[in-house]
Design a protein around this motif. Sequence first.
Motif, PDB file in Angstrom:
ATOM      1  N   GLN A 116       0.824  -1.204   0.000  1.00 36.44           N
ATOM      2  CA  GLN A 116       0.000   0.000   0.000  1.00 36.44           C
ATOM      3  C   GLN A 116       0.860   1.257   0.000  1.00 36.44           C
ATOM      4  OE1 GLN A 116      -0.221  -2.630   2.004  1.00 36.44           O
ATOM      5  NE2 GLN A 116      -2.324  -3.053   2.681  1.00 36.44           N
ATOM      6  N   ALA A 117       1.950   1.243   0.781  1.00 36.72           N
ATOM      7  CA  ALA A 117       2.820   2.413   0.852  1.00 36.72           C
ATOM      8  C   ALA A 117       3.486   2.684  -0.489  1.00 36.72           C
ATOM      9  CB  ALA A 117       3.875   2.218   1.943  1.00 36.72           C
ATOM     10  N   ILE A 118       3.929   1.634  -1.159  1.00 29.28           N
ATOM     11  CA  ILE A 118       4.564   1.822  -2.470  1.00 29.28           C
ATOM     12  C   ILE A 118       3.555   2.351  -3.486  1.00 29.28           C
ATOM     13  CG2 ILE A 118       5.608   0.582  -4.412  1.00 29.28           C
ATOM     14  CD1 ILE A 118       7.095  -1.120  -2.393  1.00 29.28           C
ATOM     15  N   ALA A 119       2.337   1.836  -3.454  1.00 28.08           N
ATOM     16  CA  ALA A 119       1.305   2.324  -4.377  1.00 28.08           C
ATOM     17  C   ALA A 119       0.973   3.792  -4.114  1.00 28.08           C
ATOM     18  CB  ALA A 119       0.040   1.476  -4.247  1.00 28.08           C
ATOM     19  N   ALA A 120       1.116   4.245  -2.856  1.00 30.86           N
ATOM     20  CA  ALA A 120       0.819   5.636  -2.519  1.00 30.86           C
ATOM     21  C   ALA A 120       1.944   6.582  -2.899  1.00 30.86           C
ATOM     22  CB  ALA A 120       0.532   5.752  -1.021  1.00 30.86           C
ATOM     23  N   ALA A 121       3.179   6.103  -2.933  1.00 35.67           N
ATOM     24  CA  ALA A 121       4.323   6.970  -3.265  1.00 35.67           C
ATOM     25  C   ALA A 121       5.336   6.192  -4.100  1.00 35.67           C
ATOM     26  CB  ALA A 121       4.964   7.507  -1.985  1.00 35.67           C
ATOM     27  N   PRO A 122       4.964   5.767  -5.296  1.00 36.01           N
ATOM     28  CA  PRO A 122       5.866   4.919  -6.088  1.00 36.01           C
ATOM     29  C   PRO A 122       7.171   5.598  -6.463  1.00 36.01           C
ATOM     30  CG  PRO A 122       3.973   5.643  -7.402  1.00 36.01           C
ATOM     31  CD  PRO A 122       3.686   6.022  -5.999  1.00 36.01           C
ATOM     32  N   ALA A 123       7.136   6.917  -6.699  1.00 41.42           N
ATOM     33  CA  ALA A 123       8.349   7.622  -7.122  1.00 41.42           C
ATOM     34  C   ALA A 123       9.410   7.604  -6.030  1.00 41.42           C
ATOM     35  CB  ALA A 123       8.013   9.056  -7.517  1.00 41.42           C
ATOM     36  N   LEU A 124       8.997   7.748  -4.775  1.00 41.83           N
ATOM     37  CA  LEU A 124       9.953   7.757  -3.665  1.00 41.83           C
ATOM     38  C   LEU A 124      10.709   6.438  -3.600  1.00 41.83           C
ATOM     39  CD1 LEU A 124       9.386   9.066  -0.087  1.00 41.83           C
ATOM     40  CD2 LEU A 124      10.221   6.743  -0.397  1.00 41.83           C
ATOM     41  N   HIS A 125       9.987   5.327  -3.686  1.00 37.00           N
ATOM     42  CA  HIS A 125      10.629   4.017  -3.555  1.00 37.00           C
ATOM     43  C   HIS A 125      11.426   3.655  -4.809  1.00 37.00           C
ATOM     44  CE1 HIS A 125       8.526   3.271   0.208  1.00 37.00           C
ATOM     45  NE2 HIS A 125       7.452   3.796  -0.361  1.00 37.00           N
ATOM     46  N   LEU A 126      10.953   4.069  -5.973  1.00 37.21           N
ATOM     47  CA  LEU A 126      11.708   3.811  -7.189  1.00 37.21           C
ATOM     48  C   LEU A 126      13.031   4.570  -7.175  1.00 37.21           C
ATOM     49  CD1 LEU A 126      11.949   2.550  -9.965  1.00 37.21           C
ATOM     50  CD2 LEU A 126      10.621   4.469 -10.893  1.00 37.21           C
ATOM     51  N   ASP A 127      13.015   5.782  -6.643  1.00 30.27           N
ATOM     52  CA  ASP A 127      14.251   6.558  -6.544  1.00 30.27           C
ATOM     53  C   ASP A 127      15.257   5.858  -5.639  1.00 30.27           C
ATOM     54  OD1 ASP A 127      15.800   9.050  -7.001  1.00 30.27           O
ATOM     55  OD2 ASP A 127      15.526   9.296  -4.841  1.00 30.27           O
ATOM     56  N   GLU A 128      14.771   5.260  -4.537  1.00 31.80           N
ATOM     57  CA  GLU A 128      15.668   4.517  -3.650  1.00 31.80           C
ATOM     58  C   GLU A 128      16.276   3.309  -4.363  1.00 31.80           C
ATOM     59  OE1 GLU A 128      16.638   5.011  -0.345  1.00 31.80           O
ATOM     60  OE2 GLU A 128      15.798   7.009  -0.692  1.00 31.80           O
ATOM     61  N   ILE A 129      15.473   2.617  -5.139  1.00 31.23           N
ATOM     62  CA  ILE A 129      15.958   1.439  -5.872  1.00 31.23           C
ATOM     63  C   ILE A 129      17.002   1.854  -6.911  1.00 31.23           C
ATOM     64  CG2 ILE A 129      15.279  -0.391  -7.480  1.00 31.23           C
ATOM     65  CD1 ILE A 129      14.277  -1.085  -4.810  1.00 31.23           C
ATOM     66  N   ARG A 130      16.771   2.987  -7.555  1.00 30.32           N
ATOM     67  CA  ARG A 130      17.697   3.433  -8.602  1.00 30.32           C
ATOM     68  C   ARG A 130      19.023   3.926  -8.025  1.00 30.32           C
ATOM     69  NH1 ARG A 130      13.376   6.841 -12.339  1.00 30.32           N
ATOM     70  NH2 ARG A 130      12.944   5.181 -13.864  1.00 30.32           N
ATOM     71  N   GLN A 169       1.050  -2.501 -10.547  1.00 28.59           N
ATOM     72  CA  GLN A 169       1.490  -1.396 -11.394  1.00 28.59           C
ATOM     73  C   GLN A 169       2.589  -0.579 -10.713  1.00 28.59           C
ATOM     74  OE1 GLN A 169      -1.698   1.211 -12.510  1.00 28.59           O
ATOM     75  NE2 GLN A 169      -0.442   2.454 -13.891  1.00 28.59           N
ATOM     76  N   ALA A 170       2.466  -0.361  -9.408  1.00 24.74           N
ATOM     77  CA  ALA A 170       3.455   0.425  -8.684  1.00 24.74           C
ATOM     78  C   ALA A 170       4.757  -0.344  -8.463  1.00 24.74           C
ATOM     79  CB  ALA A 170       2.886   0.875  -7.343  1.00 24.74           C
ATOM     80  N   LEU A 171       4.661  -1.656  -8.253  1.00 30.69           N
ATOM     81  CA  LEU A 171       5.848  -2.441  -7.948  1.00 30.69           C
ATOM     82  C   LEU A 171       6.642  -2.869  -9.176  1.00 30.69           C
ATOM     83  CD1 LEU A 171       4.221  -4.049  -4.987  1.00 30.69           C
ATOM     84  CD2 LEU A 171       6.698  -4.038  -5.015  1.00 30.69           C
TER      85      LEU A 171
END
Length: 625
Positions: A116-130, A169-171
Motif C-alpha cells: 500500500q505504501a509503495i502504491a501511494a508513493a511509487p516515485a519515492l521508492h523507485l528513486d531509492e531502488i535506482r 502497477q506500482a511495484l
Amino acid sequence: MTASPRALRTHQRALASLVAALARGEAGGVSDILAAVTPGGGKSLLPVIAAAGLIKAGQVDRVVWVVPRDSLRLQAEEAFADPLWRAVLGHDLSVRAADNTRDPSRGLAGYVTTYQAIAAAPALHLDEIRRHRTLLVVDEVHHLPAPSPGSAANDDRPPGDEDSGAWSQALLPLFQHAALRLLLSGTLERADGRRILWLPYRDGPQAGAPQIDLDAPGWAVIGYSRAQALAERAVLPLNFGALDGEASWLEGGRSAGQARVGPHRLSGGGVRVTTRPALFTALRTGFARDLLSEAFHATRRLRARRRRERGLAPAESARGLGKLLVVAADQASARHYLAILRAWMPAEQAERDVQLATSSVQDAHAALAAFRLCPEPAVLVTVAMAYEGLDAPEVAVVAALTHIRSRPWLEQMLARATRVDPHAGPYGEQQALVFHPDDPLFARFRAELEAEQGTATRPREPRPVSALTPEPVRWRDTDPGGITPLESNAVGLRYAMLRPRPKPVAAPAAEGSSARAVMSDATSAIPSFSERAVRQQLAAAVAAQAVEDEADLRAPHGGNLPHRYNAVLKRVLGKGRTEMTMAELEAALAWLERNRLSDHAHLLEGDARYAWSARQRRFRSLARL
C-alpha cells in the motif's frame, strides 16, 4: 557466511549456498530467486540470509523488503534483530519499518514497507531502488496479479481486486530496476486463477492452464514442502476438530414471501446445493457459539494442564501456555464472537485476555503485537488481518469460523497454529488443533492437503467447479441467494490428525532454539522501537522546557509554547524528528540537554510556514470551545 548446517532448515541452507555462490561470482546468471515455502516453514529468515551474505560480499548495497500488511513490518525488523540468528549468521545488519518519508533507510541496511505504501508513493521508492544496488524482497508475491489482456477495463476482475492491480502497477518498476529479486510465497497460486506478477510461466498440458517455469533462465527456485517441514520438525502436525450441525433459513424475495428451508446438515446429507446457505447460517447463529465453545474450552484445558506441569498458580502469567486464534467471516461476526468469549470470563480478565484485531479497530496493531510477544492476551479475534504471515508460535488452537474455502487462504490460516513454540516444551508435546465446520468444501480441502502434504511447486490438475469444489475465486457474498438465517446448532464433533505421507522422521532441533528473547529484550534492538523511544524522549524534553519557561515567566502565557519550541528545534537541527536517523535523534537529545530553546526563538521571526501552522492550531482550539 558462518551459519552452522544444523541451525538451518533445508531451504535455508539451500539459499545460503546460493548466496555464497553469488558472492563468489559463480552464479552470475541468477537475477531472480523464488522461494516457495510452506506456510509456517520459516521463510522470514530467508531475506536475512540473502542480505547478510550479499551486502558483506559487496553484491548489493541495501535490502528493501515489501510485505502485504502493515502488521508484518515489525516482524521483518525482528527477523534482522533476532540475537540467535545474528550469532548464527554472523551479521550486524538492521532494517527499519519505514513510512513514505524521505530517506527510508536512515543509514541502516535497508527498510521494510508495504504494498500500500509503495502504491501511494511509487516515485519515492523507485528513486531509492535506482540510487542503490538493491536486493528487492517481495513477501507473499501471490498478492500481485500479472496484467492480463484487456485488464485495463477491469471488467473481469473479482471484487476487491482493484488494490492488488494498483500494487502490481506500482511495484513493476521496482522489479525492473532492482539488482536482485527474492520472491517469497507460501502458496504459489492466486484464488482468482490469474498469473502472478514477474513469475515465469509456460503453457501447461491443457489449454488455459499455464504453469510456473521452474527452469526459466536467470531463475533459481527453492522449494520447501509441508512434508519436508514435518520431517525436520519445523512445523507441527495438524489435528482437526470437525463440528457438524444443522441449520435452517428463509429463502425467496421479501415481496413474494419467504419459505423456510431446513434443517439441513452442514456435512451435506446428500443435498450438496444446501452447503453454502447452511454454512452462511451456521456462522451467524447458534452453531458458531457451539464451535467457539469447543475451541475456547480446548484452549482452557491446554493452558490449565501446562500450568500444572510447570507448577504455576492459576492466574500466573507465563509464555508457552497456548493461545486461541478466532477467524471470523466478517467484522460484525467478529465483534459478536468477542462479546461471547468475554461473557465466559470475569470482566477484568476478559478485557485483558480477549482482544479484537480488525481493520476498523484503532489499536488493532497494538493488540496483534501483544498477542505475539506477551503472555496476554490469550485469545485474539480477527477477520483476515492476522491470518497471513502472523508469527505467533503460541497459537495452539484455531477456531475457523470463516466461509472462505479457497485452498491458499485456508493453508495460510491453518499455518498460524503449526509454528513450533520455543516456550512450550518438547516438540512431541505441542499441538496444532483446528476446529472447523464439517462441510464438504472443508472436507475436500483436508483430503487434498493430506494427499499432497502442501507441495507448493507441484501444479494441480484443474477440476470442474461443483458443490464439492471451491470456486476459483473466494466466496464473497454476504447474502448467498438472498437467504435470511434463522437458527443452527451443533450435532456432532469428530477429531482427526492430518498424518504426513511419508511418516516424518526426527531431525535435530535448531541450535539455541530455547534461547529466544522475550519481548522486552527483543524489541530493544528493533530500529522502529528505538527510534520511537528517542522521539518520545525528545518530545518530553521539549515539553519540559516549555513548562519551565512559562513557570519562570521566560515566555508569555497562552498560545502553544510546545508547538513553538518544536518548530524552533526543527529550525536548529535542519529537519523534523520523523525524518531523523537514530544517530541524529540521539544528537538532538544531547543538544537539548545542553541548550535552551528559548535562546533560539528568534529563528522563527518572519517564518511564514510556522505562522500559518500556529494560526491553524489556534483556530482549531477556538473551534472546540
